[in-house]
Structures are given as structure tokens and as C-alpha cells.
Motif scaffolding. Structure first.
Motif, PDB file in Angstrom:
ATOM      1  N   TYR A 360      82.618  43.387  45.841  1.00  0.00           N
ATOM      2  CA  TYR A 360      81.415  43.080  46.623  1.00  0.00           C
ATOM      3  C   TYR A 360      80.635  44.359  46.934  1.00  0.00           C
ATOM      4  O   TYR A 360      79.404  44.409  46.808  1.00  0.00           O
ATOM      5  CB  TYR A 360      81.811  42.359  47.910  1.00  0.00           C
ATOM      6  N   LEU A 361      81.355  45.409  47.315  1.00  0.00           N
ATOM      7  CA  LEU A 361      80.694  46.694  47.572  1.00  0.00           C
ATOM      8  C   LEU A 361      80.000  47.221  46.324  1.00  0.00           C
ATOM      9  O   LEU A 361      78.881  47.744  46.396  1.00  0.00           O
ATOM     10  CB  LEU A 361      81.714  47.721  48.084  1.00  0.00           C
ATOM     11  N   ASP A 362      80.676  47.081  45.182  1.00  0.00           N
ATOM     12  CA  ASP A 362      80.068  47.548  43.932  1.00  0.00           C
ATOM     13  C   ASP A 362      78.824  46.742  43.590  1.00  0.00           C
ATOM     14  O   ASP A 362      77.834  47.281  43.086  1.00  0.00           O
ATOM     15  CB  ASP A 362      81.078  47.451  42.791  1.00  0.00           C
ATOM     16  N   MET A 363      78.872  45.431  43.886  1.00  0.00           N
ATOM     17  CA  MET A 363      77.707  44.594  43.635  1.00  0.00           C
ATOM     18  C   MET A 363      76.530  45.057  44.496  1.00  0.00           C
ATOM     19  O   MET A 363      75.393  45.169  44.011  1.00  0.00           O
ATOM     20  CB  MET A 363      78.035  43.135  43.947  1.00  0.00           C
ATOM     21  N   LEU A 364      76.803  45.362  45.767  1.00  0.00           N
ATOM     22  CA  LEU A 364      75.744  45.842  46.654  1.00  0.00           C
ATOM     23  C   LEU A 364      75.216  47.196  46.181  1.00  0.00           C
ATOM     24  O   LEU A 364      74.012  47.454  46.205  1.00  0.00           O
ATOM     25  CB  LEU A 364      76.271  45.953  48.087  1.00  0.00           C
ATOM     26  N   ARG A 365      76.125  48.049  45.746  1.00  0.00           N
ATOM     27  CA  ARG A 365      75.724  49.376  45.267  1.00  0.00           C
ATOM     28  C   ARG A 365      74.825  49.278  44.042  1.00  0.00           C
ATOM     29  O   ARG A 365      73.853  50.028  43.900  1.00  0.00           O
ATOM     30  CB  ARG A 365      76.979  50.174  44.898  1.00  0.00           C
ATOM     31  N   ASP A 366      75.143  48.327  43.162  1.00  0.00           N
ATOM     32  CA  ASP A 366      74.396  48.207  41.907  1.00  0.00           C
ATOM     33  C   ASP A 366      73.045  47.525  42.094  1.00  0.00           C
ATOM     34  O   ASP A 366      72.308  47.335  41.113  1.00  0.00           O
ATOM     35  CB  ASP A 366      75.227  47.443  40.871  1.00  0.00           C
ATOM     36  N   GLY A 367      72.750  47.105  43.349  1.00  0.00           N
ATOM     37  CA  GLY A 367      71.432  46.569  43.632  1.00  0.00           C
ATOM     38  C   GLY A 367      71.233  45.136  43.227  1.00  0.00           C
ATOM     39  O   GLY A 367      70.092  44.706  43.013  1.00  0.00           O
ATOM     40  N   ALA A 368      72.315  44.352  43.141  1.00  0.00           N
ATOM     41  CA  ALA A 368      72.176  42.940  42.803  1.00  0.00           C
ATOM     42  C   ALA A 368      71.452  42.222  43.921  1.00  0.00           C
ATOM     43  O   ALA A 368      71.420  42.678  45.065  1.00  0.00           O
ATOM     44  CB  ALA A 368      73.565  42.321  42.597  1.00  0.00           C
ATOM     45  N   ASP A 369      70.830  41.113  43.597  1.00  0.00           N
ATOM     46  CA  ASP A 369      70.166  40.321  44.633  1.00  0.00           C
ATOM     47  C   ASP A 369      71.196  39.912  45.675  1.00  0.00           C
ATOM     48  O   ASP A 369      72.243  39.359  45.341  1.00  0.00           O
ATOM     49  CB  ASP A 369      69.525  39.065  44.035  1.00  0.00           C
ATOM     50  N   VAL A 370      70.910  40.216  46.921  1.00  0.00           N
ATOM     51  CA  VAL A 370      71.870  39.941  47.987  1.00  0.00           C
ATOM     52  C   VAL A 370      71.605  38.569  48.572  1.00  0.00           C
ATOM     53  O   VAL A 370      70.560  38.324  49.176  1.00  0.00           O
ATOM     54  CB  VAL A 370      71.800  41.013  49.099  1.00  0.00           C
ATOM     55  N   ILE A 371      72.540  37.666  48.337  1.00  0.00           N
ATOM     56  CA  ILE A 371      72.467  36.335  48.922  1.00  0.00           C
ATOM     57  C   ILE A 371      73.343  36.346  50.162  1.00  0.00           C
ATOM     58  O   ILE A 371      74.435  36.903  50.139  1.00  0.00           O
ATOM     59  CB  ILE A 371      73.003  35.279  47.932  1.00  0.00           C
ATOM     60  N   PRO A 372      72.891  35.805  51.279  1.00  0.00           N
ATOM     61  CA  PRO A 372      73.751  35.778  52.472  1.00  0.00           C
ATOM     62  C   PRO A 372      75.129  35.254  52.104  1.00  0.00           C
ATOM     63  O   PRO A 372      75.260  34.159  51.552  1.00  0.00           O
ATOM     64  CB  PRO A 372      73.003  34.823  53.423  1.00  0.00           C
ATOM     65  N   ILE A 373      76.167  36.038  52.401  1.00  0.00           N
ATOM     66  CA  ILE A 373      77.479  35.712  51.888  1.00  0.00           C
ATOM     67  C   ILE A 373      78.034  34.402  52.419  1.00  0.00           C
ATOM     68  O   ILE A 373      78.793  33.733  51.758  1.00  0.00           O
ATOM     69  CB  ILE A 373      78.480  36.866  52.137  1.00  0.00           C
ATOM     70  N   SER A 374      77.630  33.990  53.619  1.00  0.00           N
ATOM     71  CA  SER A 374      78.118  32.712  54.128  1.00  0.00           C
ATOM     72  C   SER A 374      77.577  31.559  53.263  1.00  0.00           C
ATOM     73  O   SER A 374      78.282  30.610  52.955  1.00  0.00           O
ATOM     74  CB  SER A 374      77.681  32.523  55.586  1.00  0.00           C
ATOM     75  N   ASN A 375      76.292  31.652  52.841  1.00  0.00           N
ATOM     76  CA  ASN A 375      75.726  30.618  51.980  1.00  0.00           C
ATOM     77  C   ASN A 375      76.360  30.645  50.595  1.00  0.00           C
ATOM     78  O   ASN A 375      76.612  29.618  49.980  1.00  0.00           O
ATOM     79  CB  ASN A 375      74.215  30.824  51.827  1.00  0.00           C
ATOM     80  N   ASN A 376      76.636  31.853  50.134  1.00  0.00           N
ATOM     81  CA  ASN A 376      77.262  32.001  48.829  1.00  0.00           C
ATOM     82  C   ASN A 376      78.617  31.320  48.783  1.00  0.00           C
ATOM     83  O   ASN A 376      78.966  30.652  47.819  1.00  0.00           O
ATOM     84  CB  ASN A 376      77.394  33.493  48.515  1.00  0.00           C
TER      85      ASN A 376
END
Length: 380
Positions: A360-376
Motif C-alpha cells: 500500500y505504501l509503495d502504491m501511494l509512493r508511485d502516485g496511483a489514484d488514491v481511493i479512500p481505503i474504506s470504500n476500496n
């Protein structure tokens, strides 16, 4: 008069058993006739009340000698030694030695049984005046712990810090600054990847968000504690705040950082040694200093803040049980039976959570579209 020419004042008396005794009052001319008569009269008064002044003088000398031997510093050292025997965390023992260092000058040489409340206040008030209320309160707390140890061992009659409650300014709670918004966490991870300082600091900084242990546990990590094959880091109880061994599952990202660090420091004791001496761990300010160099102020992000960051986002994800998250943070359960159960019950969940968190941290670092994790989570 003595054969050597000394002139001494002595008081001859009989004790309550009728035995003849002498009490030395002092030497002439250091002690005048008037002073000698006053001491004689005081001794005569004691004899009249059934007190042997010669015996009392010896008892007073012994008491003074014992009092001098039981200085605040000596008692504090004995108390800290007991802390070590009791298995208190190394960080706790080290902190108490530090408190002793800062009160050694005003209190160290004073017989502990003779220390007055005002002396204790004088020792801690400079911290309050410097607007460091927490340091003032915690120093006072340490002094009280030493006094209670002295009372328990019949070295002092009471704990004078009890009378000082409310004397210092109210302590303001200290919060460790942390980045908690996913988008900003991504920016933090990118900044960490771009850090160009000392290699050892780079490794410590990169590992911090993945394992989110306490800063002291990270900087004092030893290679003997880390099983790269088993993907686990076992921190001994002596290093833990809760004085229980703590196992940290290592995600593939953590293992990659550690394997890189091993090439540089693997032949030594510490994973992150000091740049000045490999026999010591890195300074406690190293990671914080690196964060400042990256542009994160002390009111924005701290080394300790990686824990709050993980706790907040893992809980918000809804994927993991609160007990597993608490175990990952090494928060001590006051219920010992419950704690013994939960130490083992959530291991597999913690292993999966460690890898999910790193991904998850790597996904945030790579600039992926951030979807609110509770909805995800709900969608999945």
C-alpha cells in the motif's frame, strides 16, 4: 591536660547504672570556657533524663556517617541497578541514568534523608523556566521514585516529592507529529526515496515506514535479531518498552532494504551503527534529522510518527483486526492471560498485514489514484 600538652574539656558523669564515664566536649582554646560550660550543662540535663550523652554522641556520629554514605546519587544508582535486575527495558534504564545526570550537581552529594522539598524544586525549576514542562515533571517523577526506594529500604523517612504536587506548571500532553492523509503519505514516501544522505541513514529511513517500530528499537537493531530467511525480526524483551519480546514480520520490501544494509554493516553488531563508531548504534536524532533535511518540520512528521501513520491507516482500511494492529504496534495488554493468547493468535494475520501495508505504501509512493481505503475494502 595531656602529656602531649593538649588542653581538653571533659565532663565526668555517672550513667543510670552508676558507672563512671567521661564525655569529651572539645579542645581549648578552640572551645571557650563559656561554650564548654554550656555543653556541660546540656550533657548534665541529658544525664538527669536518663540519657547517656557519650553513647548518644557515638550514635550521632554513626548516623552522620551512614547519612553521608547514603547520598542521593548513591541511592539513585542502587535504584537503577535494581531496575536492571528487574528486567526493565534498556531504554527505561538509560533514561533514568540520564535523569540522574541532570540532577547530580544540585542533589547528588546530599544525604538523601536530609534533602528538603525546596531543594528538589530548585533542581527542577530551571526546566520549567525554560518552558520544558514535561522535562520538569518527569525529572520530579524520577526523584520521587528514588525517594520511594529509599523509604522502602529504610534509608529515608519519607518522600518529600509528595508535598510538591501542583507546584509545577501543568504538563501539556506531547503528541508525535505524523502524516495521516494517504496523498501526503505518498509524497513522504517519494521524498524518502530521494534522500541522498549517509547510506546507513538512508536504509533506516526507508525501513521506518514499513516496520513502524519505536525509533529506539529501530536504531538499536542488531543483526543477531534478524532472520532474513524466516522473514522475521525478533526484538529482545530488554529492548522493548513493555519488556516482552516482540516479533516483527518482514515484508519483501523490508527484506530488500535489510539485504542492502547487510552488504554495508553485516559484519558488525548493529544494523544501523553510528557513523562515528560501529560499536554504537546510530544517534536517536538521526532519522528525525533526515526528515528535517527532506523539508518535514517537527510539527509535521517525526520518526515516532511512522507508528501513528500505520495505526491510523491500517485501522481505517477495515481489513485487519484491531488486536492484530495493536500487536504489531507492541502495545502491552494489561490482561496477562489475554496478552499471552493474542501474542500467537494473530501472527499469520500480522504477516499478511505487513505485506499489504508495504504494498500500500509503495502504491501511494508511485502516485496511483488514491481511493479512500474504506470504500476500496467495501468494494472488494
Amino acid at each position: 591536660m595531656t602529656p602531649a600538652g593538649s588542653k581538653l574539656w571533659k565532663f565526668k558523669f555517672r550513667n543510670k547504672l552508676g558507672a563512671e564515664k567521661k564525655l569529651s566536649l572539645g579542645a581549648y582554646p578552640d572551645l571557650s570556657l563559656k561554650e564548654a560550660r554550656e555543653l556541660r550543662d546540656a550533657a548534665r540535663n541529658k544525664v538527669a533524663r536518663g540519657i547517656d550523652p557519650a553513647e548518644q554522641k557515638q550514635r550521632d556520629k554513626r548516623a552522620a556517617k551512614i547519612s553521608a554514605a547514603n547520598s542521593f546519587e548513591a541511592v539513585a544508582k542502587a535504584y537503577i541497578a535494581k531496575n536492571e535486575r528487574d528486567g526493565l527495558a534498556e531504554a527505561t534504564v538509560r533514561k533514568r541514568r540520564w535523569f540522574l545526570d541532570i540532577v547530580r550537581k544540585p542533589l547528588g552529594a546530599r544525604p538523601i534523608a536530609e534533602i528538603e522539598p525546596y531543594e528538589i524544586l530548585d533542581a527542577v525549576r530551571p526546566f520549567e523556566a525554560a518552558k520544558n514542562d514535561e522535562k520538569a515533571h518527569r525529572t520530579l517523577q524520577f526523584i520521587g521514585q528514588v525517594f520511594r526506594y529509599a523509604v522502602a529500604n529504610q534509608i529515608a523517612g519519607s518522600d518529600p516529592t509528595r508535598d510538591l504536587r501542583g507546584a509545577l506548571s501543568s504538563r501539556k500532553p506531547k503528541h508525535h507529529a505524523a502524516i495521516l492523509e494517504p496523498v501526503k503519505v505518498g509524497g513522504l514516501m517519494r521524498a524518502i526515496d530521494g534522500y541522498d544522505g549517509q547510506p546507513i541513514t538512508q536504509f533506516a529511513l526507508r525501513l521506518s515506514p514499513y516496520v513502524f517500530v519505536r525509533p529506539g528499537e529501530l536504531r538499536r537493531a542488531e543483526w543477531s535479531e534478524i532472520d532474513l530467511e524466516g522473514a522475521v525480526w525478533r526484538i529482545p524483551a530488554a529492548k522493548m518498552k513493555g519488556r516482552q519480546e516482540h516479533a516483527v514480520p518482514l515484508a519483501s520490501q523490508s527484506l530488500a532494504v535489510l539485504k542492502q544494509a547487510q552488504e554495508l554493516t553485516g559484519d558488525g553488531q548493529y544494523v544501523f551503527p553510528s557513523i562515528r563508531s560501529r560499536r554504537n548504534p546510530m544517534s536517536e536524532n538521526t532519522v528525525n534529522a533526515a526528515l528535517r533535511r527532506l523539508g518535514f518540520g517537527s510539527d509535521e512528521m517525526t520518526a515516532h510518527g511512522f507508528r501513528a501513520m500505520a495505526s491510523t491507516l491500517l485501522n481505517e482500511s477495515g481489513k485487519w483486526s484491531a488486536d492484530a494492529i495493536e500487536r504489531a504496534l507492541a502495545h502491552k495488554d494489561k490482561d496477562h492471560i489475554r496478552a499471552a493468547y493474542h501474542r500467537g493468535a494473530h501472527w499469520q494475520e500480522r504477516v499478511e498485514m505487513a505485506q499489504w501495508w508495504a504494498d500500500y505504501l509503495d502504491m501511494l509512493r508511485d502516485g496511483a489514484d488514491v481511493i479512500p481505503i474504506s470504500n476500496n475494502v467495501a468494494a472488494g
